[in-house]
Design an enzyme around this catalytic site. Structure first.
Site, PDB file in Angstrom:
ATOM      1  N   TRP A   7       2.946 -63.259 -32.525  1.00 25.35           N
ATOM      2  CA  TRP A   7       1.707 -62.562 -32.866  1.00 25.35           C
ATOM      3  C   TRP A   7       0.445 -63.342 -32.454  1.00 25.35           C
ATOM      4  CZ3 TRP A   7       5.846 -63.685 -35.957  1.00 25.35           C
ATOM      5  CH2 TRP A   7       6.687 -62.616 -36.297  1.00 25.35           C
ATOM      6  N   ASP A   8       0.594 -64.468 -31.772  1.00 19.46           N
ATOM      7  CA  ASP A   8      -0.546 -65.337 -31.465  1.00 19.46           C
ATOM      8  C   ASP A   8      -1.196 -65.844 -32.747  1.00 19.46           C
ATOM      9  OD1 ASP A   8      -2.443 -66.787 -30.126  1.00 19.46           O
ATOM     10  OD2 ASP A   8      -3.561 -65.070 -29.353  1.00 19.46           O
TER      11      ASP A   8
END
Length: 699
Positions: A330-331
């Site tokens: 998801w960064d």
């Protein structure tokens, strides 16, 4: 205490090995976030909740950096947290132009241009500040006091704090090439530069420690995210630590596939670091291994990526680590600086390190051994439906009260918009995407991420009021969407269908990636505000003390000067007198809040967006608040300003309008307009009623 005496005492303290004796003078702001251990707190008390309304502009300064020559000048960023020592202010632009100013007047003393290439795009064109180092072993002379900072072309530069000249004895002519020993993928003719330094090095004793910024969605086998320690005097590399375990036995033990760990990039620490000189530990918040959104080429939990890691300051040895996101898809980099503080618990005071995350979580660990101070549980999360991916079945989470961001799944019924058409558009968009709450993995169908990669707590970090035991955090609840596109299905038409979104090719994986804000075609988020809140957590009770929306829409809707809560980028600063100063919102305002309640006591309109963290300092018996006002694309006006405020300043309201007065005047006009509309409608109703009564009487 004068600088000579303080330097002498500091030198004696270092010789005796006594930690903490080199603490800054109370009026100085000597490190990023105010101290080597972070915290964004000032002990100064001259400006109080009772007199803060008298704040006026003391001076303003313009750097001249407006992006001339850059291929994308609108992306330039001015996020500096200025340092102040002995009456001098030091700061740097995102493009590596450093300045020394007189902190009382704003007069320029010197400047130095690192002369980065202006013909390139930079993945994160920012610099959050400089660091200061004093050579306690040297006699007075050139480069005894130094300003050190990193650049977008991955250099570490040391300047003489007195005149801004490069320190010849540091590295090569005052500069170290941080690309050395790193498998940098950029080539001289490339249009993009993706390996850089955007946060200042942390300094303790004679050691500088620096991380790196990597554009990590380009592919799998990218630059290594090593953290390095350097001799502050000579620039000699002392040690390096890689968050990815390259040795096969170490990789397997840390939950990696050894053959994948040998080539993967990233895991880098781009956020500011923190250091405890007394313990000899540096605290490193790491990011995700590359790329962010597909992990089939990096199977396993991926320790020590997405982790808070304590390293030995002098050797780089890993002392302890806590992974806060397993196998990140998801960064969700650890984007904020760790904060060293004393937490009052039922068992007594604990010397803790706090870490906030993009998920909006607040964690606390014992500084010495990393044991949790606040409880942590492994919580089940949604499964993946992407071939080749293996997601972690659980994620570490603090107790619910410390999960500060919005995490609930979205349905079409949650769609929001300013018009019925926008609501219908958002409802259709949400219905077509996967949304099962926090940690819903990316999918080919498309997934909603709430908070997204820019949300939760970003690099603005945590401000701690140690007396009141409050941690104050800017939290963004901006919804994002991300989709994986099978490589053999991708075409140029995808760009045309989604002109407002980002694409990355994630080389070495089976997928391209597309991501962007979850919003209507008018650029408005598809969930109702607030999209940004300031949250105060009581560290004693581990409960929210208060929270409030932060930021108006006045840049787009000047007739609506109400705090609806905009996305936030930048940090808060607390003072011992009970004030919290913050800009960060998309309305170009600097605010002073009551730390106990969150109530706005004063605000002022800045000449550009305040996407930075203020600094608090004192010179000549006066306390000042200063902020870099450079703006950011999509968050208000851009500029190149440094603005300082003090009590009963020079009152330049003709240039920068005093916020509360202006907003009260606007609110008054809005109220008068509404009252006039109500009176008009009432009179029309009365006339119609009389007309009807007359008609019935004549019938």
């Amino acid at each position: 205490m004068g600088s000579r005496w303080r330097a002498a005492i500091c030198g004696a303290g270092l010789a005796l090995g006594v930690g903490g004796i080199c603490a800054a003078a109370p009026g100085d702001w000597s490190s990023y976030a105010g101290a080597p251990g972070g915290g964004q707190h000032s002990p100064l008390t001259q400006i109080t909740p009772d007199n803060v309304g008298r704040l006026r502009i003391a001076w303003s300064f313009r750097t001249g950096e407006l992006g001339a020559g850059l291929p994308d000048p609108e992306r330039r960023r001015f996020e500096a947290n200025p340092l102040v020592l002995d009456g001098r202010m030091y700061l740097v632009t995102g493009t590596g132009i450093a300045f020394a100013l007189d902190a009382a007047s704003g007069r320029e003393l010197w400047s130095f241009d690192a002369k980065i290439s202006r013909g390139k795009h930079y993945s994160d064109p920012a610099s959050r500040g400089v660091s200061f180092w004093r050579d306690a072993q040297a006699a007075a002379g050139a480069c005894r006091e130094r300003i050190v900072f990193g650049t977008l072309d991955a250099r570490l530069i040391a300047l003489d704090a007195a005149d801004g000249r490069p320190c010849a004895g540091f590295g090569t002519a005052g500069s170290i090439d941080l690309r050395a020993g790193i498998d940098v993928q950029d080539r001289p003719g490339d249009a993009w530069a993706n390996y850089a330094v955007t946060s200042p090095p942390v300094v303790a004793g004679d050691v500088l420690v620096v991380g790196s910024s990597i554009g990590d969605n380009r592919g799998h086998a990218l630059e290594q995210g090593v953290v390095r320690g350097y001799d502050a005097r000579s620039g000699r590399e002392l040690w390096r630590w890689d968050p990815v375990p390259r040795a096969p036995a170490a990789a397997a033990a840390a939950g990696w596939q050894p053959e994948q760990a040998a080539t993967v990039g990233g895991g880098n620490a781009w956020a500011p670091l923190a250091v405890d000189p007394a313990l000899g530990l540096v605290y490193v918040p790491t990011g995700s291994a590359s790329p962010d959104y597909y992990g089939g080429e990096r199977l396993g939990d991926n320790h020590d990526a997405n982790s808070l890691v304590a390293l030995d300051l002098h050797s780089g040895r890993r002392v302890w680590a806590q992974q806060l996101v397993h196998h990140d898809l998801w960064d969700y980099d650890l984007a904020s600086q760790p904060v060293l503080t004393t937490v009052q618990t039922a068992q007594g005071p604990r010397e803790a390190v706090l870490q906030a995350t993009k998920t909006g979580f607040l964690f606390a660990f014992d500084r010495r051994d990393g044991s949790p101070v606040f409880p942590i549980s492994e919580v089940p999360v949604p499964a993946t439906d992407v071939p080749g991916e293996r997601i972690s079945p659980t994620q570490p989470m603090p107790e619910p009260a410390l999960r500060l961001a919005r995490h609930t799944p979205l349905t079409a019924a949650d769609a929001w918009g300013a018009t019925p058409g926008a609501r219908r558009e958002c409802a259709a968009l949400i219905a077509g995407l996967r949304s099962e709450g926090l940690f819903t993995p990316p999918s080919v169908r498309g997934t909603i991420a709430l908070p997204g990669w820019a949300g939760g707590v970003n690099w603005g970090g945590i401000a701690v009021d140690p007396q009141r035991q409050l941690a104050i955090l800017p939290v963004s609840d901006l919804p994002m969407q991300v989709a994986l596109i099978p490589r053999d299905h991708f075409s140029e038409a995808d760009y045309a269908r989604h002109p407002d979104q980002q694409f990355n090719d994630m080389q070495g994986t089976p997928y391209y990636m597309r991501r962007g804000m979850l919003g209507s075609s008018r650029g408005v988020p598809c969930v109702k505000p607030p999209w940004g809140r300031l949250v105060a957590v009581d560290l004693r009770t581990r409960k929210i003390a208060w929270e409030r929306p932060l930021g108006t829409l006045e840049e787009r809707l000047p007739w609506l000067p109400l705090d609806v809560g905009t996305p936030l980028l930048g940090g808060a600063v607390t003072t011992a007198s009970g004030l919290t100063f913050i800009a960060a919102a998309a309305d170009s305002r600097l605010r002073a809040l009551d730390s106990a309640s969150g109530k706005t006591l004063w605000d002022a309109k800045l000449p550009a967006g305040g996407q930075a963290t203020p600094s608090i300092y004192a010179v000549g018996g006066k306390q000042y608040v200063v902020i870099a006002a450079g703006g950011r694309e999509g968050m208000g006006a851009l500029g190149d300003y440094v603005v300082a405020y003090t009590l009963d300043g020079q009152g330049q309201e003709v240039v920068f309008q005093h916020g509360v007065a202006a907003r009260m005047a606007t609110l008054g006009l809005v109220a008068l307009a509404l009252l006039a509309a109500v009176v008009t409608l009432w009179r029309r109703w009365r006339r119609r009623r009389r007309a009807r009564a007359g008609s019935r009487g004549n019938g």
